[in-house]
Design an enzyme around this catalytic site. Sequence first.
Site, short mmCIF file in Angstrom:
data_model
loop_
_atom_site.label_atom_id
_atom_site.label_comp_id
_atom_site.label_asym_id
_atom_site.label_seq_id
_atom_site.Cartn_x
_atom_site.Cartn_y
_atom_site.Cartn_z
N ARG A 49 0.84 -1.19 0.00
CA ARG A 49 0.00 0.00 0.00
C ARG A 49 0.88 1.23 0.00
O ARG A 49 2.08 1.16 0.11
CB ARG A 49 -0.93 0.00 1.22
N GLY A 50 0.19 2.37 -0.26
CA GLY A 50 0.96 3.60 -0.45
C GLY A 50 1.05 3.86 -1.94
O GLY A 50 1.43 2.94 -2.70
N ALA A 51 0.68 5.04 -2.38
CA ALA A 51 0.56 5.29 -3.82
C ALA A 51 1.76 4.83 -4.64
O ALA A 51 1.61 4.00 -5.55
CB ALA A 51 0.26 6.78 -4.04
N ARG A 92 -8.05 -0.71 -6.53
CA ARG A 92 -8.31 0.45 -5.65
C ARG A 92 -8.43 1.69 -6.53
O ARG A 92 -7.68 1.83 -7.51
CB ARG A 92 -7.20 0.64 -4.61
N ASP A 240 -2.04 10.70 -2.36
CA ASP A 240 -2.47 9.60 -3.25
C ASP A 240 -2.88 10.10 -4.62
O ASP A 240 -2.82 9.37 -5.60
CB ASP A 240 -3.60 8.81 -2.59
#
Length: 348
Positions: A49-51, A92, A240
Amino acid sequence: MNIIVPAKLNEAKDKMILLDQTLLPTETRYIEIDKLEDTWDAIKKLRVRGAPAIGVAAGFGIYLGVKDSKANTYDDFYEEFMEAKKYLASSRPTAVNLFWALNRMEDRLVKEKEKSLDEIKKSLLEESEDILREDQEMCKKISEYGLSLLKPNMGLLTHCNAGGIATSGYGTALGPMYLGHEKSYGFKVFSDETRPLNQGSRLTAWELNEVGIDVTVICDDMASIVMKQGKIDAVLVGCDRVAANGDVANKIGTSGVAILAKEYNIPFYVLGPTSTIDMETATGDDINIELRDSKEIYNGFGKITAPPEVKFYNPAFDVTDHKYITAIITEKGIVKPPYDENLRKIFQ
Ligand SMILES: CSC[C@H]1O[C@H](OP(=O)(O)O)[C@H](O)[C@@H]1O
């Protein structure tokens, strides 16, 4: 600095090695995946996770998903690729890096159209590795620009996790903290827990503590008191998706921190690579905010904390209006208002 790369290929370049971030801080476990479905699942469940990290994983994921294709014409291979792209893009909706990385992989495929399929597959591997390498370079530059705005012994507040494990290893919001630590700046970092998935207490506190940076975990509703007590000299957060007017989508709760910072006259910095800036999205109103499962609120860590039968609302991000943002720090420099003009300039 001994960095942790959250998503990379194995030596044989036939599997992706992911740090499973859902198990932190109590367990550091790496998982090996090579199926498109497993990449989709890892992104959806925030194992990665994390852009920027999502973008890196998407690049590797789509390469691994098509490298064994049996197609023997470009058109058939392209069709398979596009099905894989559409599938991964459905994991997502908010972090633009997912789509940026998938579009970049498609652009490379189209660019190599005249080559053999074997050569095309090699090019896709090369592009996926370039995404990782370039993000590492971008984060290093972001860290330098970010540190130029800070002074030794500052109290810093951050929300969620925009550290090495949210990127390609060097971090965005945490990057200047790492660089300052190497230069003995003596920062005191306050990390918001960041409900409901606690990326701030589980991941940011873990990352910073691992390298010996002074970190204090606070509950999200304590941000105001630490600001009022004069403990915070600057706020640094990740992003993001940055809209063309400078509105920023980031982890839920970020906009509240920004409004508090404005109230207490504390600079609020957003840090991220230009791969997170989406000039095609005019304002924050146009950003698709991911809604996640209610269980993350009432049973996120195995204990029921609300009557499951009531209603829940679980937006994973919110949008900070550009008027609350002091500067947006990218690898191309420090962008200040007016963002609609100055963001465009960094792409010229
Ligand atoms: C360096 S971008 C990190 C960014 O991504 C996080 O969201 P999530 O943990 O849901 O992937 C959060 O918004 C961070 O600021």
